[in-house]
Design an enzyme around this catalytic site. Structure first.
Site, PDB file in Angstrom:
ATOM      1  N   ASP A  13      30.185 -33.311   0.488  1.00 17.92           N
ATOM      2  CA  ASP A  13      29.424 -32.627  -0.575  1.00 17.92           C
ATOM      3  C   ASP A  13      28.529 -33.522  -1.440  1.00 17.92           C
ATOM      4  O   ASP A  13      28.519 -33.387  -2.674  1.00 17.92           O
ATOM      5  CB  ASP A  13      30.383 -31.858  -1.501  1.00 17.92           C
ATOM      6  CG  ASP A  13      31.149 -30.748  -0.793  1.00 17.92           C
ATOM      7  OD1 ASP A  13      31.075 -30.664   0.432  1.00 17.92           O
ATOM      8  OD2 ASP A  13      31.826 -29.968  -1.495  1.00 17.92           O
ATOM      9  N   LYS A  99      30.879 -25.101   4.072  1.00 16.26           N
ATOM     10  CA  LYS A  99      32.175 -24.585   3.614  1.00 16.26           C
ATOM     11  C   LYS A  99      31.984 -23.845   2.296  1.00 16.26           C
ATOM     12  O   LYS A  99      30.902 -23.886   1.708  1.00 16.26           O
ATOM     13  CB  LYS A  99      33.156 -25.740   3.452  1.00 16.26           C
ATOM     14  CG  LYS A  99      32.727 -26.713   2.350  1.00 16.26           C
ATOM     15  CD  LYS A  99      33.714 -27.845   2.235  1.00 16.26           C
ATOM     16  CE  LYS A  99      33.443 -28.722   1.046  1.00 16.26           C
ATOM     17  NZ  LYS A  99      33.498 -28.030  -0.265  1.00 16.26           N
ATOM     18  N   CYS A 138      36.971 -31.674  -3.917  1.00 17.96           N
ATOM     19  CA  CYS A 138      36.677 -31.503  -2.493  1.00 17.96           C
ATOM     20  C   CYS A 138      37.088 -32.705  -1.657  1.00 17.96           C
ATOM     21  O   CYS A 138      37.532 -32.551  -0.524  1.00 17.96           O
ATOM     22  CB  CYS A 138      35.216 -31.141  -2.312  1.00 17.96           C
ATOM     23  SG  CYS A 138      34.878 -29.485  -2.977  1.00 17.96           S
TER      24      CYS A 138
END
Ligand SMILES: [Zn+2]
Length: 195
Positions: A13, A99, A138
């Site tokens: 991310d 995701k 994450c």
């Protein structure tokens, strides 16, 4: 070359909304770009696979404050905030994993609702190296799921930063990753957002 210790790199991310100026900015989040670019190059040069995950939310999701979650709007599909940091490697050999698509789930982990575990197994990978944003959400969940899936995990402290909703969150996340079996390498103060 033997596949016995085949490695993969998972870059979690590294998107505009998690970097300074973004809607859910992580302090010094952009500092992970340079060390990750270096690793992306090293892995690809060796022929080892690299994956970049991205938070890829629908506009309405239980993950956002307006719909019962804890987060401001971030990384909505197709927006500039959801794009990768402009300096992050765009090498076409890197596989992008989207995701957080399910509007009923947080989707913190790169393994949650994706085929990442399957792709790693198809490649014969036994060890994953993980860095990115953010340490306490994450990255942590991706590391914990990788361990649950049976992979050895190296958590790259120099290449992650914490969001620290509570000031100790980054430190706790690192302890949790280590307790679960990850090898934490690099500067843990940076990873925890303490330096
Ligand atoms: Zn998210």
């Amino acid at each position: 070359m033997s596949n016995d210790n085949k490695k993969a790199l998972i870059v979690v991310d590294v998107q505009n909304d998690f970097c300074p100026g973004g809607s859910l900015a992580v302090a010094n989040g952009d500092q992970v770009v340079a060390p990750l670019n270096q690793l992306i190059k090293e892995f690809l040069d060796r022929g080892d696979p690299v994956y970049k995950t991205r938070d890829w939310h629908p506009a309405q999701t239980r993950h956002f404050q307006a719909y019962g979650g804890i987060w401001p709007v971030h990384c909505v599909q197709g927006t500039r905030g959801a794009e990768f940091h402009p300096d992050l490697s765009t090498d076409p050999r890197v596989t992008v994993i989207s995701k957080g698509i399910d509007e009923r789930a947080d989707g913190y982990s790169g393994f949650d609702g994706t085929n990442l575990a399957e792709l790693l197994r198809e490649e014969g990978v036994s060890q994953v190296w993980v860095g990115g944003l953010a340490t306490d959400y994450c990255v942590k969940h991706t590391v914990l799921d990788a361990l649950k899936e049976g992979f050895e995990v190296k958590a790259l402290a120099d290449a992650m930063r914490a969001v620290n909703v509570n000031p100790e969150d980054g430190t706790k996340a690192i302890d949790e990753m280590r307790a679960a079996g990850a090898e934490v390498v690099g500067d843990q103060k940076k990873a925890a957002g303490l330096s």
